[in-house]
Design a protein around this motif. Sequence first.
Motif, PDB file in Angstrom:
ATOM      1  N   LEU A   1       4.660 -59.691  13.813  1.00 11.82           N
ATOM      2  CA  LEU A   1       4.256 -59.324  12.494  1.00 11.82           C
ATOM      3  C   LEU A   1       4.442 -57.813  12.522  1.00 11.82           C
ATOM      4  CD1 LEU A   1       0.860 -61.332  12.057  1.00 11.82           C
ATOM      5  CD2 LEU A   1       3.191 -61.615  10.739  1.00 11.82           C
ATOM      6  N   ASN A   2       4.327 -56.946  11.342  1.00 13.64           N
ATOM      7  CA  ASN A   2       4.176 -55.599  11.292  1.00 13.64           C
ATOM      8  C   ASN A   2       3.366 -55.145  10.027  1.00 13.64           C
ATOM      9  OD1 ASN A   2       5.249 -53.017  12.036  1.00 13.64           O
ATOM     10  ND2 ASN A   2       6.711 -53.157  10.312  1.00 13.64           N
ATOM     11  N   GLU A   3       1.969 -55.594  10.180  1.00 16.42           N
ATOM     12  CA  GLU A   3       1.173 -55.229   9.271  1.00 16.42           C
ATOM     13  C   GLU A   3       0.443 -53.987   9.647  1.00 16.42           C
ATOM     14  OE1 GLU A   3       0.467 -57.235   6.584  1.00 16.42           O
ATOM     15  OE2 GLU A   3       2.082 -58.740   7.062  1.00 16.42           O
ATOM     16  N   LYS A   4       0.451 -52.762   8.677  1.00 17.19           N
ATOM     17  CA  LYS A   4       0.007 -51.579   9.194  1.00 17.19           C
ATOM     18  C   LYS A   4      -1.240 -51.097   8.246  1.00 17.19           C
ATOM     19  CE  LYS A   4       4.498 -49.937  11.137  1.00 17.19           C
ATOM     20  NZ  LYS A   4       5.196 -49.006  11.063  1.00 17.19           N
ATOM     21  N   ALA A   5      -2.413 -50.159   9.115  1.00 15.60           N
ATOM     22  CA  ALA A   5      -3.128 -49.656   8.207  1.00 15.60           C
ATOM     23  C   ALA A   5      -3.456 -48.080   9.010  1.00 15.60           C
ATOM     24  CB  ALA A   5      -4.619 -50.630   8.144  1.00 15.60           C
TER      25      ALA A   5
END
Length: 326
Positions: free
Chosen positions: A97-101
């Motif tokens: 995945l590549n989910e960013k915050a």
Amino acid sequence: MEKKMFHECVDRIDVPEDDVVKAIQAGVRKGSRMKPKRRPLFKTAAVSAAAAALFISSGFMFPSMASVMAEIPILAKLYEHDKVAENLSSQQLITELNEKAAFAGIDVTVTEAYYDGAIIGVTFDVKGEVKGNEDEIYAFYEIFDRDHNIEETMELVKLVPDGDGYKGHIQLSSPRAELPAETTLPFNIIGIGEISDNWKDEQGKWNFDVPISQLPFETIALDQATELGQHKIAFEKLIKGTSSMAIEYTLSYPEGSQKVRFDLSDGNGKQLIGGTSDAKLEKKIENGTVTEKRRITIPFVPSSDFIEVRLELESGEELEPVRIGL
């Protein structure tokens, strides 16, 4: 760890943060020492939140507090206690995945996730202005939006140094009876760095809905039961995933009665320890009788043909053992 463990530790100890960390780590180590002396692995009836949904495969039921080992690859560090992830990774079955915050100069990226039968795992990267001792950096997170119907929703995980940042990995037994094949995991990080007593009152700063894809699994109906007096246990379902398995059962007992203790062993008589957890899915009380729907999760698949479940009350009275074929 019980649901309020972090809160209680921070409230109770009026010492510097280093001592708070040591106190929590001591509790972690104490909880991990499950000796194979026919000591019961689980205590269920009349226990509120002792059987947490969160666990790792090293014998204690909460996320990894693995030591930093610079001589082995970073994934080995993260997965050294998570045999499910290690196995799935070797088969290239973990979703990338590549989910960013981002918040306050710190970036968090969820990089990997898996859902194998009843077990969920998530790996994430941390980069930026992280404050604290490099060897004592933690993330304090919540899952499932602090759902009050779930026994364990908030936890600490120790982060592993990785280049100019850190990596974190959690593993948990799905605390809900059913999850769809394609779903998301509400995963919010509240604090990163040295443990702070302010975290308990704060909201998530790095918030994610992590997409989780269910790997193939097999569900086998069970029709086995045992009882002693008013204590009754019915085993209903066996879930066999790629690298893990779970047993769902219903437990009924008189309100306020003795606890039931479990002991699991494989067909060779070897006790099954190492991250095995027992989570409550549902609970109701009618006419003085408590009925709980629960799930035993095993973060590996035994090589034997069956599992033997031995049960006893606190008084030492034993229920008839049950053999569950694999």
